[in-house]
Write an enzyme that holds these catalytic residues in place. Structure first.
Site, PDB file in Angstrom:
ATOM      1  CG  ASP A  35      -2.059   0.958   1.105  1.00 22.62           C
ATOM      2  OD1 ASP A  35      -2.380   1.359  -0.031  1.00 22.62           O
ATOM      3  OD2 ASP A  35      -2.635   1.323   2.138  1.00 22.62           O
ATOM      4  CG  HIS A  52       0.186   1.843  -9.340  1.00 19.90           C
ATOM      5  ND1 HIS A  52      -0.243   1.322  -8.127  1.00 19.90           N
ATOM      6  CD2 HIS A  52      -0.747   2.768  -9.707  1.00 19.90           C
ATOM      7  CE1 HIS A  52      -1.399   1.885  -7.791  1.00 19.90           C
ATOM      8  NE2 HIS A  52      -1.714   2.763  -8.722  1.00 19.90           N
ATOM      9  CG  LEU A 149       9.978 -17.420  -3.562  1.00 15.08           C
ATOM     10  CD1 LEU A 149       9.895 -17.420  -2.039  1.00 15.08           C
ATOM     11  CD2 LEU A 149      10.610 -16.107  -4.037  1.00 15.08           C
TER      12      LEU A 149
END
Length: 300
Positions: A35, A52, A149
């Site tokens: 955020d 972003h 991962l």
């Protein structure tokens, strides 16, 4: 920029990572609510989409830190279904950025295979443009055999929708199920996170102290860490502070988590979870989801 940063550690950062690895529990699964991208853009006098883009670059560094400290699974909240309510310019910009980054990911397949990173997108991708659905499907297919991962990208996601989709899956594929088969455990097995353990740690940036409809079903044993830093400004030290908070909490939490695992196993036994009828349904579910991805990834 690659999905995995070639982050260059200073000597004191390497020392801190080593101390953290040897000093206590490392979360197996960490989830990030990334955020603050828009506020960062505003503070730097940038266009919203540039915020972003900076946020994605920071995700690449964070994945590097996760790999190096020994975390096995990462979930990132990249795009909420609620984000469709934003302005057309921002939504279109986010979808274009996603197209760019998934194309980069596909082109970066050798590096993903080198680090053995598997990509899973969790969310209602039917709400996305078809060309983006195809890119997402291809990214998932080309990395499906990697196992060092696991990177889950929550895109076009909310927890309420995930639970709703789980129930709809049972109605759609569960013709052979009996009423007594439908219970909490079966709903859980139909979530997007069917093959993932619950997050050990949720890490939320920007000072917001809420969950925002993210993985609400999965959080009963999760440590939640909030920090005021905006996501594009997160540093290794902020990351390690979250890991340290988890280690402190784990001293009290481990016995509770063991108890929950025992209860989960007993619940499976009580509800006949291992019956051939339910296991056949779950195999059908996995096959159905795989075929959807294959169909998307190979379509013109």
């Amino acid at each position: 920029m690659s999905w995995i940063s070639d982050y260059q550690y200073e000597w004191h950062e390497r020392l801190a990572m080593k101390i953290m690895r040897s000093g206590g529990y490392i979360p197996r699964h960490i989830a990030f609510v990334m955020d603050g991208n828009r506020r960062y853009a505003k503070s730097q006098h940038l266009r919203c989409i540039e915020g972003h883009s900076h946020g994605f670059d920071k995700m690449a560094k964070t994945l590097r830190w996760c790999l190096d400290i020994g975390i096995k699974e990462v979930t990132t909240f990249a795009f909420s279904i609620e984000n469709f309510k934003r302005s057309d310019d921002e939504v279109n910009g986010l979808l274009d950025l996603a197209r760019e980054k998934f194309r980069d990911l596909i082109n970066d397949e050798p590096k993903l295979n080198e680090y053995s990173i598997r990509i899973m997108v969790i969310g209602n991708i039917n709400l996305l443009p078809e060309d983006l659905q195809k890119l997402i499907a291809k990214a998932m297919i080309i990395t499906e055999h990697n196992d060092k991962l696991f990177l889950n990208i929550a895109f076009s996601y909310t927890s309420r929708d995930e639970i709703t989709q789980s129930v709809e899956t049972i109605l759609k594929l569960g013709d052979e199920l009996k009423p007594e088969d439908i219970n909490e455990r079966l709903i859980e097995e139909c979530l997007y996170t069917r093959h993932s353990p619950p997050p050990d740690l949720i890490f939320r940036t920007s000072g917001e102290t809420r969950i925002s409809d993210f993985m609400m079903w999965q959080l009963s044993t999760t440590v939640i860490y909030f920090t005021n830093i905006l996501w594009p400004e997160i540093t290794l030290w902020n990351f390690l502070s979250g890991i340290f908070a988890y280690q402190r909490a784990s001293i009290r939490l481990e016995s509770f988590k063991r108890q929950k695992r025992l209860e989960h196993a007993q619940q499976a036994k009580n509800c006949n979870y291992y019956s051939e009828r339910i296991q056949h349904f779950l195999r059908t579910l996995d096959s159905y989801r795989k075929n959807v991805l294959l169909s998307l990834s190979t379509s013109n």
